[in-house]
Design a protein around this motif. Structure first.
Motif, PDB file in Angstrom:
ATOM      1  N   LEU A 114       2.552 -14.001  17.054  1.00 49.32           N
ATOM      2  CA  LEU A 114       3.197 -15.048  16.263  1.00 49.32           C
ATOM      3  C   LEU A 114       3.500 -16.262  17.139  1.00 49.32           C
ATOM      4  O   LEU A 114       3.663 -16.134  18.350  1.00 49.32           O
TER       5      LEU A 114
ATOM      6  N   SER B 196      11.607 -24.435  15.956  1.00 46.97           N
ATOM      7  CA  SER B 196      11.383 -24.383  14.512  1.00 46.97           C
ATOM      8  C   SER B 196      12.334 -23.392  13.865  1.00 46.97           C
ATOM      9  O   SER B 196      12.754 -23.565  12.733  1.00 46.97           O
TER      10      SER B 196
ATOM     11  N   HIS C 288       7.741 -13.226   9.275  1.00 49.53           N
ATOM     12  CA  HIS C 288       6.904 -14.029   8.373  1.00 49.53           C
ATOM     13  C   HIS C 288       7.758 -14.716   7.307  1.00 49.53           C
ATOM     14  O   HIS C 288       7.473 -15.852   6.922  1.00 49.53           O
TER      15      HIS C 288
ATOM     16  N   LEU D 161       9.159 -17.733   8.908  1.00 44.71           N
ATOM     17  CA  LEU D 161       8.119 -18.762   8.986  1.00 44.71           C
ATOM     18  C   LEU D 161       7.904 -19.422   7.627  1.00 44.71           C
ATOM     19  O   LEU D 161       7.648 -20.630   7.554  1.00 44.71           O
ATOM     20  N   ASP D 162       8.039 -18.657   6.532  1.00 45.46           N
ATOM     21  CA  ASP D 162       7.950 -19.234   5.187  1.00 45.46           C
ATOM     22  C   ASP D 162       9.112 -20.196   4.929  1.00 45.46           C
ATOM     23  O   ASP D 162       8.927 -21.259   4.326  1.00 45.46           O
TER      24      ASP D 162
END
Length: 176
Positions: free
Chosen positions: A10, A33, A124, A127-128
């Protein structure tokens, strides 16, 4: 602990084992991020800079101003070998025996760490969130059911904070 193999692909900076200083950490919190962390309190810094975070393997169901997403450790009843429901976890959350592994075992309870599969899916999900992805109607319903349980136990919630990773709720929907 070293980052699990499944998470190494990742797009993240793995800070484990690195020599760190406070200045570089603050820079990273401000410019990252998002953050994936254990219960270290690092989410307070990302929150200060408006960055999303994922708190993994939490010992209790968190509430209030904490990480953006989290994955709680489930609790297994060692007598029946079954997971407690979310309602049961909320009931036990403030009991004194929850602060001691030995006392928990005397109550036939034991924490179970999240699997690499659960953690990967939660990353994930983060990240979404970072990408601004929308939730499906089914996911919105899962969150509504979860927050309804919180309200039944007079547990406050804050919009944008302390939500279980949606993949966690999907995986363990039967515990709602």
């Amino acid at each position: 602990d070293e980052l699990p193999e499944k998470l190494k692909k990742l797009p993240i900076i793995d800070y484990t084992g690195q020599v760190r200083n406070e200045g570089s950490e603050l820079w990273l919190y401000e410019n990252c991020s998002g953050l994936v962390s254990s219960s270290s309190g690092a989410f307070w810094f990302t929150q200060r800079f408006g960055k999303p975070s994922l708190l993994t393997n939490n010992y209790v169901l968190p509430f209030g101003y904490q990480s953006t997403l989290f994955t709680p450790q489930l609790i297994v009843n060692t007598k029946t070998n079954s997971f407690l429901t979310i309602s049961e976890m909320l009931h036990h959350r403030h009991m004194a025996y929850m602060n001691s592994e030995i006392e928990m075992l005397s109550e036939n309870l034991q924490f179970v760490s999240n699997s690499p599969h659960t953690l990967r899916n939660a990353v994930h999900d983060l990240l979404d969130v970072i990408a601004g992805a929308s939730l499906s109607t089914g996911d919105i319903d899962l969150y509504a059911r979860y927050f309804d349980l919180l309200s039944r136990f007079n547990t406050p919630s804050v919009d944008g904070c302390a939500k279980p990773a949606i993949s966690f709720l999907r995986e363990f929907e039967y515990l709602l």
